[in-house]
Design a protein around this motif. Sequence first.
Motif, mmCIF file in Angstrom:
data_model
loop_
_atom_site.group_PDB
_atom_site.id
_atom_site.type_symbol
_atom_site.label_atom_id
_atom_site.label_comp_id
_atom_site.label_asym_id
_atom_site.label_seq_id
_atom_site.Cartn_x
_atom_site.Cartn_y
_atom_site.Cartn_z
ATOM 1 N N GLU A 1 0.833 -1.205 0.000
ATOM 2 C CA GLU A 1 0.000 0.000 0.000
ATOM 3 C C GLU A 1 0.869 1.257 0.000
ATOM 4 O OE1 GLU A 1 -3.356 2.178 2.820
ATOM 5 O OE2 GLU A 1 -3.020 0.019 2.986
ATOM 6 N N TRP B 1 -3.564 4.072 -6.749
ATOM 7 C CA TRP B 1 -4.043 3.328 -5.587
ATOM 8 C C TRP B 1 -5.573 3.369 -5.466
ATOM 9 C CZ3 TRP B 1 -3.049 -0.319 -2.361
ATOM 10 C CH2 TRP B 1 -3.799 -0.454 -1.187
ATOM 11 N N VAL C 1 -8.195 0.408 -6.031
ATOM 12 C CA VAL C 1 -8.617 -0.638 -5.094
ATOM 13 C C VAL C 1 -9.675 -0.112 -4.124
ATOM 14 C CG1 VAL C 1 -6.338 -1.704 -5.225
ATOM 15 C CG2 VAL C 1 -6.876 -0.213 -3.300
ATOM 16 N N GLU D 1 -14.633 0.270 -7.180
ATOM 17 C CA GLU D 1 -14.605 -0.729 -8.253
ATOM 18 C C GLU D 1 -14.854 -0.108 -9.625
ATOM 19 O OE1 GLU D 1 -15.766 -5.317 -8.934
ATOM 20 O OE2 GLU D 1 -17.119 -4.152 -7.690
ATOM 21 N N GLU E 1 -6.825 1.647 -13.744
ATOM 22 C CA GLU E 1 -7.108 0.220 -13.538
ATOM 23 C C GLU E 1 -6.002 -0.647 -14.126
ATOM 24 O OE1 GLU E 1 -9.871 -2.791 -12.081
ATOM 25 O OE2 GLU E 1 -9.685 -0.637 -11.777
ATOM 26 N N PHE F 1 -0.280 -5.446 -9.445
ATOM 27 C CA PHE F 1 -0.714 -6.697 -8.814
ATOM 28 C C PHE F 1 -0.012 -7.897 -9.441
ATOM 29 C CE2 PHE F 1 -5.004 -4.985 -7.224
ATOM 30 C CZ PHE F 1 -4.565 -4.974 -5.914
ATOM 31 N N HIS G 1 -12.101 -13.510 -7.900
ATOM 32 C CA HIS G 1 -12.380 -12.107 -8.191
ATOM 33 C C HIS G 1 -13.014 -11.984 -9.574
ATOM 34 C CE1 HIS G 1 -8.951 -11.814 -11.008
ATOM 35 N NE2 HIS G 1 -8.352 -12.651 -10.180
ATOM 36 N N CYS H 1 -9.529 -4.478 -10.083
ATOM 37 C CA CYS H 1 -8.502 -4.348 -9.040
ATOM 38 C C CYS H 1 -9.132 -4.312 -7.657
ATOM 39 C CB CYS H 1 -7.678 -3.077 -9.279
ATOM 40 S SG CYS H 1 -6.665 -3.178 -10.771
ATOM 41 N N TYR H 2 -10.295 -3.691 -7.567
ATOM 42 C CA TYR H 2 -11.012 -3.655 -6.287
ATOM 43 C C TYR H 2 -11.318 -5.071 -5.812
ATOM 44 C CZ TYR H 2 -14.836 -2.937 -2.971
ATOM 45 O OH TYR H 2 -15.640 -2.972 -1.863
ATOM 46 N N TRP I 1 -8.171 -6.949 -4.606
ATOM 47 C CA TRP I 1 -7.754 -6.517 -3.269
ATOM 48 C C TRP I 1 -8.642 -7.144 -2.192
ATOM 49 C CZ3 TRP I 1 -3.400 -4.828 -1.625
ATOM 50 C CH2 TRP I 1 -3.282 -4.131 -0.412
#
Length: 210
Positions: free
Chosen positions: A47, A58, A61, A64, A92, A99, A113, A117-118, A121
Amino acid sequence: MENLSAFVSQHSALLQNINLKNEMGTSNKPPKLLRMEDYPSWNDKFETYVQALNYETWTAVEEEYIIPKDENGSNYRLSQIADNDKNQFLREKKMLNLFQQAIKAEIFQLLKHNGSCYSIWQALLNKDRGNPDMRKSKMALLKKELDIFTVVKGETFEQLVERYCHLVNEMKRLGIDKPDYEYIGKLDDALPEEWNTFIMIQQSNHVAYA
């Protein structure tokens, strides 16, 4: 024999350097998550790394965003994205790239998932916490550990506080919320009587330098 010893020493130093780079990251590579057991410490490092690199990235995350798909079900390319949507699209993609660099492939493949990215995480967080039954069991174990927490024979004050902070952080990570005064009171109860003078001195020093 001397050559062999030198080789082993050099090899060991190289491995330590690689492990350090994996753990902390470098200027162009994020910290690497090689085992789920390392997730709690990796979480904070990753983070911090991403936010320092580009805070806008950042935010991928935190909210969405699903990349639009064409009639064949394939993700749109940048040239197909509306102008007012391009910043989110790029954010994104950048986060997804980080990631993919940071998470070991074997771990990534097991995450549940939807591609955003959301959701990645959140999947990491859920995997670390375990299924509901495991999480409930772990929470009960941590609460019991807090109830019986006390100093270990031969332990220094610094070691006691470090061990206690680790326990509290684990509880908070699993969503066990308690007022700070309860945590402080429990730590106070765990201290042996002979440390009272030491604590009073530390408190006096703190007041003096405040």
